[in-house]
Design a protein around this motif. Structure first.
Motif, PDB file in Angstrom:
ATOM      1  N   GLU A   1      -5.276  -0.530   6.224  1.00 24.06           N
ATOM      2  CA  GLU A   1      -6.155  -1.306   6.049  1.00 24.06           C
ATOM      3  C   GLU A   1      -7.237  -1.068   4.791  1.00 24.06           C
ATOM      4  N   LYS A   2      -7.243   0.160   4.551  1.00 25.69           N
ATOM      5  CA  LYS A   2      -8.078   0.305   3.310  1.00 25.69           C
ATOM      6  C   LYS A   2      -7.473  -0.147   1.876  1.00 25.69           C
TER       7      LYS A   2
ATOM      8  N   GLU B   1      -0.162   4.090   8.783  1.00 27.16           N
ATOM      9  CA  GLU B   1      -1.038   2.926   9.510  1.00 27.16           C
ATOM     10  C   GLU B   1      -2.240   3.091   9.161  1.00 27.16           C
ATOM     11  N   ASN B   2      -2.896   4.302   9.163  1.00 24.39           N
ATOM     12  CA  ASN B   2      -4.158   4.428   9.140  1.00 24.39           C
ATOM     13  C   ASN B   2      -4.771   4.195   7.832  1.00 24.39           C
ATOM     14  N   ILE B   3      -3.939   3.871   6.670  1.00 20.15           N
ATOM     15  CA  ILE B   3      -4.657   3.824   5.346  1.00 20.15           C
ATOM     16  C   ILE B   3      -4.270   2.322   5.061  1.00 20.15           C
TER      17      ILE B   3
END
Length: 421
Positions: free
Chosen positions: A364-365, A360-362
């Motif tokens: 967006e990128k 989930e943390n990547i």
């Protein structure tokens, strides 16, 4: 084929939703434009002195007629007609929006010369005046520039009779070099004048100031904003007399649009004429490919000297050709893309199935990178240059700026494909 069939089934046959469905599934990279046109006819253009440009589409029934000299001449002359009629905005009176008709009717109803007319005939007088006024906006109502005894509508009908095939003027666009750009400086002048009026008087009021004098000064106060430049501009745009323009501006607090309407109501102005003086330099150019795809483009420079340079002319021609070669391009730069489109693209990318397996943390990128790539496809300046794909169009423009020593800006363009909706 099966993916498309499934997408249409899932979305109830809605083409746009089906395209988004395929994008989310990672089965489609973009909403590609159809290359096949359904209508026959021609895309034409006319450029006058590189400062006025027209792009036009005229349809006919068969390719045979579209390639004939009679139809070619029709398209060329219609483009020239639009260039010669700056007040024309629509093809026919039927195309004039209802809000424009209502505004014109309201203005005519308020004209002072109607007050002396019997009430039962006022509506007929207004109807006739509005029809005449709307005719000024419509291409078909204009006298043909090569034979002012016939209107454009009559001339098109004559051509139809000659060829034995139905013809339709589908659309046109008209560019005036620098239009809109000079308005900024005019607005700035009006803003400064308004601020000057708004400032409190520097000195104390006279000792024995009478109420009558106060009223008189209050009446004269708006006149401070009526500069010679504003009066001249209003005269250029309406054709009214200098004192009438000055009075109209005083009555409306220096508001140009309200002053134009004031003069119309007084019967002192027949139309809102466009100013012939332009503030920006540069060129308007066009490129037509096989009479089926056409582009018109405006590129600005700082001086007329650079605009007349052969390198600058070549740049404008190449940029027009570039637009024709890139059907996915809709904007000059990424910065011009509306926020609503960016938001929509982000929503589509966030729902793509291949993202679900990513941390989930990547996500967006990843989405950010994909969107940047997608938006780049829509922007002219981000495209590989068709004559040298080792550089982008943006690089090409920067090289030209360095070479000519003057700022250059691709301002706008329009692209027509024959038969597209």
């Amino acid at each position: 084929m099966m993916d498309c069939k499934k997408a249409l089934a899932e979305t109830g046959g809605d083409i746009e939703k089906a395209q988004e469905f395929l994008r989310k599934k990672g089965l489609a990279a973009a909403d590609k434009r159809a290359g096949r046109a359904t209508a026959e006819g021609r895309i034409g253009s006319y450029i006058h002195d590189s400062r006025i440009g027209v792009l036009i589409e005229v349809n006919c029934e068969t390719d045979f007629v579209s390639r004939g000299d009679i139809f070619k001449e029709l398209v060329d002359d219609l483009a020239m007609q639009v260039a010669a009629c700056p007040q024309v905005q629509y093809i026919s009176i039927d195309d004039v929006p209802e809000e424009v008709v209502k505004k014109e009717t309201d203005l005519e109803m308020q004209r002072e010369d109607l007050l002396s007319k019997p009430e039962q005939i006022r509506a007929k007088i207004v109807e006739g005046r509005v029809k005449k006024r709307l005719g000024e906006f419509a291409l078909f109502e204009q006298p043909f520039i090569k034979n002012d005894k016939v209107t454009i509508s009559e001339w098109v009908k004559q051509t139809i009779a000659t060829t034995g095939e139905n013809m339709k003027v589908k659309r046109f666009a008209r560019y005036n070099l620098g239009e809109g750009l000079e308005k900024k400086s005019q607005d700035f002048a009006a803003e400064v004048a308004a601020q000057t009026v708004a400032k409190p008087p520097p000195s104390a009021p006279p000792k024995e100031e009478k109420p009558a004098e106060t009223a008189e000064s209050a009446e004269k106060k708006p006149a401070i904003a009526v500069s010679a430049a504003l009066v001249k501009q209003l005269r250029d745009e309406t054709g009214a007399g200098m004192m009438d323009c000055k009075k109209a501006l005083a009555e409306t607090g220096g508001d140009l649009q309200m002053a134009q309407e004031f003069l119309r109501k007084k019967g002192l102005s027949s139309a809102d004429k466009k100013s012939s003086r332009l503030a920006a330099e540069g060129l308007i150019g066009s490129y037509i490919h096989d009479n089926r795809i056409g582009c018109m483009i405006e590129v600005n420079s700082e001086t007329d000297f650079v605009a007349r340079n052969e390198k600058f002319k070549e740049l404008v021609n190449d940029l027009a050709m570039q637009v024709v070669a890139c059907p996915q391009v809709d904007y000059v730069s990424v910065e011009d893309i509306p926020e609503s489109i960016i938001s929509k693209e982000k929503d589509i990318e966030m729902q793509r199935e291949d993202l679900q397996s990513k941390p989930e943390n990547i996500r967006e990128k990843i989405v950010e990178g994909r969107i940047a790539k997608r938006l780049g496809v829509m922007a002219l300046l981000e495209q590989p240059y068709i004559k040298d794909d080792s550089k982008t169009v943006k690089d090409l423009v920067k090289e030209m700026i360095a070479s000519l020593g003057e700022n250059i800006k691709v301002r706008r363009f329009i692209r027509y494909t024959l038969g597209e909706d």
